[in-house]
Design a protein around this motif. Sequence first.
Motif, short mmCIF file in Angstrom:
data_model
loop_
_atom_site.label_atom_id
_atom_site.label_comp_id
_atom_site.label_asym_id
_atom_site.label_seq_id
_atom_site.Cartn_x
_atom_site.Cartn_y
_atom_site.Cartn_z
N TRP A 3 0.85 -1.18 0.00
CA TRP A 3 0.00 0.00 0.00
C TRP A 3 0.88 1.23 0.00
O TRP A 3 1.74 1.39 0.86
CB TRP A 3 -0.89 -0.01 1.24
CG TRP A 3 -1.72 1.22 1.43
CD1 TRP A 3 -1.44 2.29 2.23
CD2 TRP A 3 -2.98 1.50 0.81
NE1 TRP A 3 -2.44 3.22 2.16
CE2 TRP A 3 -3.40 2.76 1.29
CE3 TRP A 3 -3.79 0.81 -0.09
CZ2 TRP A 3 -4.61 3.35 0.89
CZ3 TRP A 3 -4.98 1.39 -0.48
CH2 TRP A 3 -5.39 2.65 0.00
N ILE A 4 0.70 2.12 -0.98
CA ILE A 4 1.48 3.35 -1.09
C ILE A 4 0.50 4.52 -1.00
O ILE A 4 -0.29 4.75 -1.93
CB ILE A 4 2.27 3.42 -2.40
CG1 ILE A 4 3.14 2.18 -2.56
CG2 ILE A 4 3.11 4.69 -2.46
CD1 ILE A 4 3.83 2.09 -3.92
N PRO A 5 0.49 5.25 0.11
CA PRO A 5 -0.47 6.35 0.26
C PRO A 5 -0.25 7.46 -0.77
O PRO A 5 0.86 7.63 -1.30
CB PRO A 5 -0.19 6.86 1.68
CG PRO A 5 0.51 5.75 2.37
CD PRO A 5 1.31 5.07 1.30
N ALA A 6 -1.28 8.19 -1.05
CA ALA A 6 -1.18 9.33 -1.96
C ALA A 6 -0.10 10.29 -1.48
O ALA A 6 0.04 10.56 -0.29
CB ALA A 6 -2.52 10.04 -2.04
N GLY A 7 0.68 10.80 -2.43
CA GLY A 7 1.71 11.78 -2.11
C GLY A 7 3.03 11.22 -1.63
O GLY A 7 3.98 11.98 -1.43
N VAL A 8 3.12 9.89 -1.46
CA VAL A 8 4.38 9.28 -1.00
C VAL A 8 5.27 8.99 -2.22
O VAL A 8 4.88 8.22 -3.10
CB VAL A 8 4.12 7.98 -0.21
CG1 VAL A 8 5.44 7.26 0.09
CG2 VAL A 8 3.38 8.28 1.08
N ALA A 9 6.43 9.60 -2.26
CA ALA A 9 7.35 9.38 -3.38
C ALA A 9 7.90 7.96 -3.33
O ALA A 9 8.25 7.46 -2.27
CB ALA A 9 8.50 10.40 -3.32
N HIS A 10 7.98 7.33 -4.49
CA HIS A 10 8.48 5.96 -4.55
C HIS A 10 9.09 5.67 -5.90
O HIS A 10 8.75 6.29 -6.91
CB HIS A 10 7.36 4.96 -4.26
CG HIS A 10 6.17 5.08 -5.16
ND1 HIS A 10 5.23 6.10 -5.03
CD2 HIS A 10 5.74 4.33 -6.21
CE1 HIS A 10 4.29 5.98 -5.94
NE2 HIS A 10 4.57 4.92 -6.69
N ASP B 264 -6.32 -4.58 4.90
CA ASP B 264 -5.76 -4.63 6.25
C ASP B 264 -4.27 -4.90 6.14
O ASP B 264 -3.79 -5.44 5.14
CB ASP B 264 -6.43 -5.72 7.07
CG ASP B 264 -6.19 -5.54 8.57
OD1 ASP B 264 -5.60 -4.51 8.96
OD2 ASP B 264 -6.58 -6.42 9.34
N GLU B 265 -3.55 -4.51 7.18
CA GLU B 265 -2.10 -4.74 7.18
C GLU B 265 -1.80 -6.24 7.24
O GLU B 265 -2.56 -7.02 7.82
CB GLU B 265 -1.44 -4.04 8.37
CG GLU B 265 -1.46 -2.53 8.28
CD GLU B 265 -0.64 -1.90 9.37
OE1 GLU B 265 0.52 -2.32 9.56
OE2 GLU B 265 -1.14 -0.98 10.03
#
Length: 293
Positions: free
Chosen positions: A73-80, A145-146
């Motif tokens: 899961w990569i939240p919005a705005g997280v650079a990757h 879920d995690e």
Amino acid sequence: MSTIGQDVADVDLTELVAGTRARLLTALHASASPRAWAAHDHEDHELIWGVRGVVTVRTGDEHRTVPPSAGLWIPAGVAHEVAASAGARFWTTHVARPVAPGLRGGARAVAVTPLLREVLLYLHNRLMPQDVREQAETLALALLDEAEVPPVLLPVPDDPRALRIARALVADPADDRTLAQWCAHVGSSVRHMSRVFGRETGMTFARWRVHARVRAATTLLPQGLPVAAVARRVGYRSPSAFVHAFGEVTGCTPGAYLRAVTVRPVAVSPWADDDEAWPIADTERVIGDSGGR
């Protein structure tokens, strides 16, 4: 077929969401050759899942390998940054930013259960009544879920020579050259390189190598390889030494890890047709020079 690196800048997720009232959009990606994308972020949340092959994601100073039986899961705005091996195939599901499925903080492993996988594949189909889509999306969001088993994180040094060593060991964790041999190879001293690894990764070189080997093992175990074979491929001469190292890093045995992340094979969904893959929306804000994904 949706291909990794395909230029899909003309497709806008925000417009698709607004036009269909969709909250989740799923796309398939595949490529015959290795691909990599420089640092970027998205205006929406992203879930990378259903991996075949090796897909790695770097966020900040952490590298994650997406397990075949889980997701990232990569939240919005997280650079990757993303890298996919030759022949890799994976799914991405984008979640509209206003939606909050309960996952907080930075990038994290997500449990992709058989039910969630089927629902996400079902949402690959755009041709369904709006009320049916809304119910499927609500179910998918409730199932996010995690993962019970945390991912093996691998801090990466910034020092150019240390980074050369790190990349080589990620590519071939069984390479058993000593730190002195690596330093001779990159033109550095053991004393300097020891300080660099300690300062920039928080680990000694030896400990960092153990983490690199265990991280590689987490991608091989779900492929059905025997523990002894996995041990050899990541650089251990005996299964017992591998099991000990694996337990030190993950807190569980390889068998327990495998039971925690393994899901049953899922039949090909009628909405997972390679030739009809729904192109992903290109809503990336590019930080580096990256291709569309």
